[in-house]
Design a protein around this motif. Structure first.
Motif, PDB file in Angstrom:
ATOM      1  N   SER A 145     -13.299  -0.956   5.112  1.00  0.00           N
ATOM      2  CA  SER A 145     -12.933   0.417   5.436  1.00  0.00           C
ATOM      3  C   SER A 145     -11.876   0.886   4.451  1.00  0.00           C
ATOM      4  O   SER A 145     -11.092   0.072   3.939  1.00  0.00           O
ATOM      5  N   ASP A 146     -11.852   2.199   4.195  1.00  0.00           N
ATOM      6  CA  ASP A 146     -10.790   2.735   3.340  1.00  0.00           C
ATOM      7  C   ASP A 146      -9.801   3.578   4.143  1.00  0.00           C
ATOM      8  O   ASP A 146      -8.958   4.272   3.578  1.00  0.00           O
ATOM      9  N   GLU A 147      -9.896   3.507   5.485  1.00  0.00           N
ATOM     10  CA  GLU A 147      -8.982   4.251   6.338  1.00  0.00           C
ATOM     11  C   GLU A 147      -7.887   3.336   6.871  1.00  0.00           C
ATOM     12  O   GLU A 147      -7.971   2.109   6.756  1.00  0.00           O
ATOM     13  N   ILE A 148      -6.868   3.957   7.454  1.00  0.00           N
ATOM     14  CA  ILE A 148      -5.743   3.215   8.019  1.00  0.00           C
ATOM     15  C   ILE A 148      -5.862   3.259   9.538  1.00  0.00           C
ATOM     16  O   ILE A 148      -5.919   4.350  10.113  1.00  0.00           O
ATOM     17  N   PRO A 149      -5.935   2.121  10.205  1.00  0.00           N
ATOM     18  CA  PRO A 149      -6.066   2.132  11.670  1.00  0.00           C
ATOM     19  C   PRO A 149      -4.806   2.660  12.334  1.00  0.00           C
ATOM     20  O   PRO A 149      -3.725   2.687  11.728  1.00  0.00           O
ATOM     21  N   SER A 201      -4.918   4.453  -0.878  1.00  0.00           N
ATOM     22  CA  SER A 201      -4.243   3.162  -1.040  1.00  0.00           C
ATOM     23  C   SER A 201      -5.189   1.972  -0.963  1.00  0.00           C
ATOM     24  O   SER A 201      -4.988   0.967  -1.653  1.00  0.00           O
ATOM     25  N   ALA A 202      -6.226   2.051  -0.143  1.00  0.00           N
ATOM     26  CA  ALA A 202      -7.150   0.917  -0.010  1.00  0.00           C
ATOM     27  C   ALA A 202      -7.789   0.571  -1.347  1.00  0.00           C
ATOM     28  O   ALA A 202      -8.063  -0.611  -1.620  1.00  0.00           O
ATOM     29  N   TYR A 203      -8.042   1.582  -2.173  1.00  0.00           N
ATOM     30  CA  TYR A 203      -8.619   1.340  -3.498  1.00  0.00           C
ATOM     31  C   TYR A 203      -7.538   0.976  -4.511  1.00  0.00           C
ATOM     32  O   TYR A 203      -7.768   0.159  -5.413  1.00  0.00           O
ATOM     33  N   LEU A 204      -6.369   1.567  -4.373  1.00  0.00           N
ATOM     34  CA  LEU A 204      -5.294   1.320  -5.328  1.00  0.00           C
ATOM     35  C   LEU A 204      -4.860  -0.134  -5.355  1.00  0.00           C
ATOM     36  O   LEU A 204      -4.425  -0.631  -6.397  1.00  0.00           O
ATOM     37  N   VAL A 205      -4.969  -0.813  -4.220  1.00  0.00           N
ATOM     38  CA  VAL A 205      -4.509  -2.197  -4.178  1.00  0.00           C
ATOM     39  C   VAL A 205      -5.607  -3.195  -4.564  1.00  0.00           C
ATOM     40  O   VAL A 205      -5.359  -4.393  -4.619  1.00  0.00           O
ATOM     41  N   LEU A 206      -6.819  -2.709  -4.844  1.00  0.00           N
ATOM     42  CA  LEU A 206      -7.869  -3.593  -5.344  1.00  0.00           C
ATOM     43  C   LEU A 206      -7.568  -3.992  -6.796  1.00  0.00           C
ATOM     44  O   LEU A 206      -6.955  -3.227  -7.534  1.00  0.00           O
ATOM     45  N   PRO A 207      -8.019  -5.155  -7.227  1.00  0.00           N
ATOM     46  CA  PRO A 207      -7.940  -5.475  -8.654  1.00  0.00           C
ATOM     47  C   PRO A 207      -8.664  -4.412  -9.478  1.00  0.00           C
ATOM     48  O   PRO A 207      -9.656  -3.829  -9.024  1.00  0.00           O
ATOM     49  N   ALA A 208      -8.173  -4.147 -10.671  1.00  0.00           N
ATOM     50  CA  ALA A 208      -8.679  -3.036 -11.478  1.00  0.00           C
ATOM     51  C   ALA A 208     -10.194  -3.113 -11.687  1.00  0.00           C
ATOM     52  O   ALA A 208     -10.895  -2.090 -11.594  1.00  0.00           O
ATOM     53  N   LEU A 209     -10.724  -4.295 -11.965  1.00  0.00           N
ATOM     54  CA  LEU A 209     -12.153  -4.434 -12.214  1.00  0.00           C
ATOM     55  C   LEU A 209     -12.961  -4.102 -10.964  1.00  0.00           C
ATOM     56  O   LEU A 209     -13.979  -3.395 -11.042  1.00  0.00           O
ATOM     57  N   GLU A 210     -12.509  -4.571  -9.809  1.00  0.00           N
ATOM     58  CA  GLU A 210     -13.209  -4.264  -8.558  1.00  0.00           C
ATOM     59  C   GLU A 210     -13.149  -2.766  -8.268  1.00  0.00           C
ATOM     60  O   GLU A 210     -14.116  -2.179  -7.772  1.00  0.00           O
ATOM     61  N   ARG A 236       0.832  -1.213   0.000  1.00  0.00           N
ATOM     62  CA  ARG A 236       0.000   0.000   0.000  1.00  0.00           C
ATOM     63  C   ARG A 236       0.855   1.248   0.000  1.00  0.00           C
ATOM     64  O   ARG A 236       0.532   2.250  -0.641  1.00  0.00           O
ATOM     65  N   ALA A 237       1.967   1.213   0.721  1.00  0.00           N
ATOM     66  CA  ALA A 237       2.838   2.390   0.811  1.00  0.00           C
ATOM     67  C   ALA A 237       3.427   2.758  -0.538  1.00  0.00           C
ATOM     68  O   ALA A 237       3.663   3.937  -0.819  1.00  0.00           O
ATOM     69  N   LEU A 238       3.675   1.755  -1.361  1.00  0.00           N
ATOM     70  CA  LEU A 238       4.298   2.010  -2.661  1.00  0.00           C
ATOM     71  C   LEU A 238       3.293   1.930  -3.804  1.00  0.00           C
ATOM     72  O   LEU A 238       3.666   1.698  -4.946  1.00  0.00           O
ATOM     73  N   SER A 239       2.027   2.153  -3.502  1.00  0.00           N
ATOM     74  CA  SER A 239       0.987   2.038  -4.527  1.00  0.00           C
ATOM     75  C   SER A 239       0.662   3.362  -5.216  1.00  0.00           C
ATOM     76  O   SER A 239      -0.072   3.385  -6.200  1.00  0.00           O
ATOM     77  N   PHE A 240       1.206   4.462  -4.713  1.00  0.00           N
ATOM     78  CA  PHE A 240       0.747   5.769  -5.162  1.00  0.00           C
ATOM     79  C   PHE A 240       1.352   6.230  -6.488  1.00  0.00           C
ATOM     80  O   PHE A 240       0.808   7.109  -7.153  1.00  0.00           O
ATOM     81  N   GLY A 241       2.497   5.679  -6.863  1.00  0.00           N
ATOM     82  CA  GLY A 241       3.194   6.167  -8.046  1.00  0.00           C
ATOM     83  C   GLY A 241       2.364   6.136  -9.318  1.00  0.00           C
ATOM     84  O   GLY A 241       2.485   7.023 -10.170  1.00  0.00           O
ATOM     85  N   VAL A 242       1.492   5.151  -9.445  1.00  0.00           N
ATOM     86  CA  VAL A 242       0.690   5.027 -10.665  1.00  0.00           C
ATOM     87  C   VAL A 242      -0.355   6.137 -10.787  1.00  0.00           C
ATOM     88  O   VAL A 242      -0.927   6.340 -11.849  1.00  0.00           O
ATOM     89  N   VAL A 243      -0.604   6.848  -9.682  1.00  0.00           N
ATOM     90  CA  VAL A 243      -1.589   7.940  -9.705  1.00  0.00           C
ATOM     91  C   VAL A 243      -0.963   9.249  -9.227  1.00  0.00           C
ATOM     92  O   VAL A 243      -1.635  10.084  -8.636  1.00  0.00           O
ATOM     93  N   ALA A 252     -22.093   1.815   2.588  1.00  0.00           N
ATOM     94  CA  ALA A 252     -22.879   0.683   2.096  1.00  0.00           C
ATOM     95  C   ALA A 252     -22.484   0.313   0.667  1.00  0.00           C
ATOM     96  O   ALA A 252     -22.410  -0.874   0.316  1.00  0.00           O
ATOM     97  N   ALA A 253     -22.228   1.327  -0.160  1.00  0.00           N
ATOM     98  CA  ALA A 253     -21.822   1.067  -1.544  1.00  0.00           C
ATOM     99  C   ALA A 253     -20.450   0.404  -1.612  1.00  0.00           C
ATOM    100  O   ALA A 253     -20.185  -0.416  -2.498  1.00  0.00           O
ATOM    101  N   ARG A 254     -19.597   0.761  -0.663  1.00  0.00           N
ATOM    102  CA  ARG A 254     -18.224   0.243  -0.638  1.00  0.00           C
ATOM    103  C   ARG A 254     -18.141  -1.152  -0.020  1.00  0.00           C
ATOM    104  O   ARG A 254     -17.205  -1.919  -0.284  1.00  0.00           O
ATOM    105  N   ALA A 255     -19.092  -1.498   0.835  1.00  0.00           N
ATOM    106  CA  ALA A 255     -19.013  -2.689   1.672  1.00  0.00           C
ATOM    107  C   ALA A 255     -18.710  -3.992   0.936  1.00  0.00           C
ATOM    108  O   ALA A 255     -17.950  -4.825   1.447  1.00  0.00           O
ATOM    109  N   PRO A 256     -19.282  -4.247  -0.258  1.00  0.00           N
ATOM    110  CA  PRO A 256     -18.955  -5.513  -0.928  1.00  0.00           C
ATOM    111  C   PRO A 256     -17.486  -5.631  -1.329  1.00  0.00           C
ATOM    112  O   PRO A 256     -17.018  -6.739  -1.621  1.00  0.00           O
ATOM    113  N   PHE A 257     -16.773  -4.517  -1.321  1.00  0.00           N
ATOM    114  CA  PHE A 257     -15.394  -4.501  -1.801  1.00  0.00           C
ATOM    115  C   PHE A 257     -14.387  -4.219  -0.683  1.00  0.00           C
ATOM    116  O   PHE A 257     -13.289  -4.781  -0.671  1.00  0.00           O
ATOM    117  N   LEU A 258     -14.773  -3.337   0.262  1.00  0.00           N
ATOM    118  CA  LEU A 258     -13.869  -2.927   1.332  1.00  0.00           C
ATOM    119  C   LEU A 258     -14.654  -2.726   2.627  1.00  0.00           C
ATOM    120  O   LEU A 258     -15.709  -2.094   2.608  1.00  0.00           O
TER     121      LEU A 258
END
Length: 258
Positions: free
Chosen positions: A161-165, A216-225, A7-14, A153-159
């Motif tokens: 949470s999108d926050e970092i604890p 990062s929580a979204y960046l590491v999901l598969p592209a289709l998801e 996740r830490a190194l996921s930002f470069g693509v965006v 609710a919209a995010r729940a099937p995929f994640l």
């Protein structure tokens, strides 16, 4: 590189979207750090500089900043936006070698990506005795609870949470938040302070989803998801959304004798 998760190194693509859709930092942050220092600060090292949102805040006010960032694409984007006086180094905190010391070491929404093992001795080794450490950041949330619940609710099937604890498990309602909790326990630092800078702003639904595309929580999901979750979220948003983007600031001073 040690201690850097996927996740830490996921930002470069965006990197370009990160620069466009992430908010910058207010002058109030600079003033708060300088007031704590109590004297002019001439040199600073930034940990995880990203695209230079905080870098330019300090560099444009006369501080000689060395900006470190492990992702080459993020560092390339940073170089487009900072003064030529900024020195850039492609490195994670764990890969920096002791040598030059600075009056200020700071991290803006980046410290949680560093390796907890040996974190504070590494930071202390970069600081002059009596030098200041500063960390700032915080989640960017939807202000309207009903909209937030609809997005959840919209995010729940995929994640979940999108926050970092909190990296050390500190509860959200605790008086002292991380990294202040670790700084208070560290033999290297004293005078730990925690402050809050309140921020509110509005953005279009489209820009909000573009902002999520840099999380990062979204960046590491598969592209289709990732495409599907953004499609679900945009359907439940009003045309414009109000955001709460408070900045929690932690300040500490390196022990003179440590």
């Amino acid at each position: 590189m040690l201690g850097m998760s996927g996740r830490a190194l996921s930002f470069g693509v965006v990197a370009e979207a990160y620069e466009r859709f992430r908010p910058g930092y207010p002058v109030e942050l600079f003033d708060m750090v300088m007031a704590y220092a109590g004297h002019p600060v001439r040199t600073a090292l930034e940990i995880g500089a990203g695209t230079g949102k905080a870098t330019r805040l300090f560099a444009q006010r006369g501080i000689t900043v060395t900006a470190t960032e492990p992702d080459g694409s993020m560092l390339a984007e940073l170089r487009k936006h900072v003064p030529p006086s900024v020195r850039t180094v492609r490195s994670a905190l764990e890969d920096l070698r002791p040598g030059e010391r600075y009056g200020l070491v700071y991290a803006a929404a980046a410290l949680h990506w560093t390796n907890p093992e040996g974190r504070w001795p590494r930071v202390a080794a970069l600081l002059e005795p009596g030098g200041v450490f500063a960390s700032c950041g915080g989640p960017i949330r939807l202000a309207d609870p009903a909209v937030e619940e609809a997005v959840r609710a919209a995010r729940a099937p995929f994640l979940d949470s999108d926050e970092i604890p909190s990296p050390d498990g500190t509860p959200p309602d605790h008086d002292m938040q991380w990294p202040g909790t670790e700084l208070e326990r560290s033999e290297w630092f004293t005078g730990v302070q925690q402050s809050l800078i309140e921020r509110r702003f509005t953005m279009s639904a489209r820009d909000y989803v573009c902002h999520l595309s840099t999380v990062s929580a979204y960046l590491v999901l598969p592209a289709l998801e990732r495409e599907r979750v953004f499609g679900q979220i945009v359907q439940v948003l009003p045309d414009r959304v109000e955001m709460v983007a408070d900045i929690t600031v932690h300040l500490a001073r390196r022990h003179y004798g440590a």
